[in-house]
Design a protein around this motif. Sequence first.
Motif, PDB file in Angstrom:
ATOM      1  N   ILE A   1      11.787  -6.992   5.305  1.00 27.80           N
ATOM      2  CA  ILE A   1      12.769  -5.967   4.925  1.00 27.80           C
ATOM      3  C   ILE A   1      12.116  -4.618   4.688  1.00 27.80           C
ATOM      4  O   ILE A   1      12.477  -3.626   5.337  1.00 27.80           O
ATOM      5  CB  ILE A   1      13.574  -6.433   3.699  1.00 27.80           C
ATOM      6  N   PRO A   2      11.130  -4.483   3.769  1.00 29.63           N
ATOM      7  CA  PRO A   2      10.497  -3.164   3.612  1.00 29.63           C
ATOM      8  C   PRO A   2       9.682  -2.748   4.839  1.00 29.63           C
ATOM      9  O   PRO A   2       9.547  -1.556   5.118  1.00 29.63           O
ATOM     10  CB  PRO A   2       9.600  -3.340   2.382  1.00 29.63           C
ATOM     11  N   SER A   3       9.147  -3.724   5.582  1.00 23.88           N
ATOM     12  CA  SER A   3       8.337  -3.369   6.746  1.00 23.88           C
ATOM     13  C   SER A   3       9.170  -2.708   7.832  1.00 23.88           C
ATOM     14  O   SER A   3       8.645  -1.980   8.674  1.00 23.88           O
ATOM     15  CB  SER A   3       7.649  -4.616   7.312  1.00 23.88           C
ATOM     16  N   VAL A   4      10.472  -2.938   7.822  1.00 26.48           N
ATOM     17  CA  VAL A   4      11.349  -2.355   8.837  1.00 26.48           C
ATOM     18  C   VAL A   4      11.583  -0.866   8.583  1.00 26.48           C
ATOM     19  O   VAL A   4      11.800  -0.100   9.525  1.00 26.48           O
ATOM     20  CB  VAL A   4      12.696  -3.113   8.855  1.00 26.48           C
TER      21      VAL A   4
ATOM     22  N   SER B   1       2.691   3.360  -4.931  1.00 24.32           N
ATOM     23  CA  SER B   1       2.172   2.077  -5.406  1.00 24.32           C
ATOM     24  C   SER B   1       0.725   1.858  -4.989  1.00 24.32           C
ATOM     25  O   SER B   1       0.055   0.968  -5.522  1.00 24.32           O
ATOM     26  CB  SER B   1       3.032   0.929  -4.873  1.00 24.32           C
ATOM     27  N   GLY B   2       0.260   2.628  -3.997  1.00 22.37           N
ATOM     28  CA  GLY B   2      -1.134   2.531  -3.562  1.00 22.37           C
ATOM     29  C   GLY B   2      -1.406   1.418  -2.574  1.00 22.37           C
ATOM     30  O   GLY B   2      -2.562   1.121  -2.283  1.00 22.37           O
ATOM     31  N   ARG B   3      -0.343   0.792  -2.030  1.00 24.77           N
ATOM     32  CA  ARG B   3      -0.559  -0.296  -1.083  1.00 24.77           C
ATOM     33  C   ARG B   3       0.293  -0.122   0.174  1.00 24.77           C
ATOM     34  O   ARG B   3       0.953  -1.063   0.625  1.00 24.77           O
ATOM     35  CB  ARG B   3      -0.228  -1.635  -1.731  1.00 24.77           C
ATOM     36  N   PRO B   4       0.310   1.077   0.781  1.00 21.89           N
ATOM     37  CA  PRO B   4       1.152   1.266   1.962  1.00 21.89           C
ATOM     38  C   PRO B   4       0.708   0.445   3.159  1.00 21.89           C
ATOM     39  O   PRO B   4       1.526   0.063   3.990  1.00 21.89           O
ATOM     40  CB  PRO B   4       1.035   2.771   2.239  1.00 21.89           C
ATOM     41  N   ARG B   5      -0.577   0.167   3.290  1.00 17.24           N
ATOM     42  CA  ARG B   5      -1.076  -0.562   4.453  1.00 17.24           C
ATOM     43  C   ARG B   5      -0.692  -2.039   4.449  1.00 17.24           C
ATOM     44  O   ARG B   5      -0.813  -2.707   5.464  1.00 17.24           O
ATOM     45  CB  ARG B   5      -2.599  -0.431   4.527  1.00 17.24           C
ATOM     46  N   ARG B   6      -0.253  -2.539   3.301  1.00 18.74           N
ATOM     47  CA  ARG B   6       0.127  -3.945   3.241  1.00 18.74           C
ATOM     48  C   ARG B   6       1.612  -4.159   3.520  1.00 18.74           C
ATOM     49  O   ARG B   6       2.118  -5.266   3.403  1.00 18.74           O
ATOM     50  CB  ARG B   6      -0.210  -4.509   1.851  1.00 18.74           C
ATOM     51  N   LEU B   7       2.321  -3.096   3.888  1.00 16.99           N
ATOM     52  CA  LEU B   7       3.750  -3.218   4.127  1.00 16.99           C
ATOM     53  C   LEU B   7       4.059  -3.967   5.411  1.00 16.99           C
ATOM     54  O   LEU B   7       5.063  -4.664   5.505  1.00 16.99           O
ATOM     55  CB  LEU B   7       4.397  -1.828   4.190  1.00 16.99           C
ATOM     56  N   GLY B   8       3.234  -3.776   6.430  1.00 15.94           N
ATOM     57  CA  GLY B   8       3.519  -4.363   7.733  1.00 15.94           C
ATOM     58  C   GLY B   8       3.435  -5.878   7.736  1.00 15.94           C
ATOM     59  O   GLY B   8       2.833  -6.500   6.856  1.00 15.94           O
ATOM     60  N   LEU B   9       4.042  -6.478   8.751  1.00 16.48           N
ATOM     61  CA  LEU B   9       4.014  -7.924   8.891  1.00 16.48           C
ATOM     62  C   LEU B   9       2.645  -8.398   9.358  1.00 16.48           C
ATOM     63  O   LEU B   9       1.949  -7.697  10.096  1.00 16.48           O
ATOM     64  CB  LEU B   9       5.076  -8.370   9.900  1.00 16.48           C
TER      65      LEU B   9
ATOM     66  N   LEU C   1       0.634  -5.532  11.249  1.00 12.67           N
ATOM     67  CA  LEU C   1       1.358  -4.643  12.154  1.00 12.67           C
ATOM     68  C   LEU C   1       1.769  -3.373  11.413  1.00 12.67           C
ATOM     69  O   LEU C   1       1.981  -3.382  10.195  1.00 12.67           O
ATOM     70  CB  LEU C   1       2.598  -5.337  12.711  1.00 12.67           C
ATOM     71  N   ALA C   2       1.896  -2.290  12.153  1.00 10.17           N
ATOM     72  CA  ALA C   2       2.350  -1.040  11.553  1.00 10.17           C
ATOM     73  C   ALA C   2       3.769  -1.210  11.032  1.00 10.17           C
ATOM     74  O   ALA C   2       4.609  -1.859  11.660  1.00 10.17           O
ATOM     75  CB  ALA C   2       2.299   0.079  12.594  1.00 10.17           C
ATOM     76  N   SER C   3       4.040  -0.638   9.877  1.00  9.17           N
ATOM     77  CA  SER C   3       5.371  -0.742   9.282  1.00  9.17           C
ATOM     78  C   SER C   3       6.177   0.513   9.569  1.00  9.17           C
ATOM     79  O   SER C   3       5.641   1.570   9.912  1.00  9.17           O
ATOM     80  CB  SER C   3       5.253  -0.951   7.767  1.00  9.17           C
TER      81      SER C   3
END
Length: 296
Positions: A55-58, A32-40, A117-119
């Motif tokens: 949920i996805p950040s976990v 999707s090109g947005r892995p860095r936005r997964l974290g809280l 935060l890191a996901s």
Amino acid sequence: MMHAGPTGFRNAPVTRTLVITSAVLSVTSAVSGRPRRLGLSFQDIFENHDLLKAIPSVFAFSSIPELVAGFYLLYYFRVFERQIGSNKYSVFVLFCIVASTFFEILALALLKDSHVLASGPYGLIFAAFVPFFVDVPVMSRFRVLGINFTDKSIVYFVGFQLLLCGWKWSFIPGMCGVLAGFLYFVNAFGIRRLKLDHVQFPKKVASVVSRLFLSSSTSSTHNSTANIRRNARVPYADHRVQHNYSSVGHISMPEPPESSIATLVSMGFDGNAARQALMQARNDLNVATNILLEAQ
């Protein structure tokens, strides 16, 4: 004594589901090109009130180094599922995920920082380092370039690398996981009763756990165990394996291979009990493991 045991995900359906879930979500987020936005982040939780973001950040890692290190540790820590059984390990997984996520949200509330935060399953992975430190003994020691190492050093090294992948933004989820693991270890809120006393979840919670974690292979294994017990008619006094039967009825039971006995012993079971369980299971290692777990 506890080792990783046989390779693959045999007797570890919860770990297999976690790894597959994490892999699918990590790849999907990367595509999707947005892995860095997964974290809280503080903005997501306290300004946008986007609690579903948790949920996805976990589960989804946001970079290749995190993915490699995280998958190695998740795969290695399947030893705990084999040691305590999939149902009890599910309690550990759920408690550590919920507790570590709560601590991450609390940390965001205190920091009020715009960084993300890191996901990934940091909470679960670093919670598992608590029983790894306490329960897994050092089996060998060696020196490299004058530095002392043990057989556990590589796991600590990979964990340290994962902890610092995103500097303090990965350090915070890691420490939240350690705290969650410590709370489980000291039996906070009586959580360990669900493991030690074989207390069952309420029906609704148990249904969710089974759908999320337990595969159909687990249920089939329990069915096989029940069938073997009915056919064998071996007595269970005080729910423990006590007698060494070389035959059941008129069916000759082959002597268990030493490699199978060693595998069960490495998972923490007594050698004699492991031999008896294998004989009752007709040398099926998976069924014998479940017999021993239910006999505890």
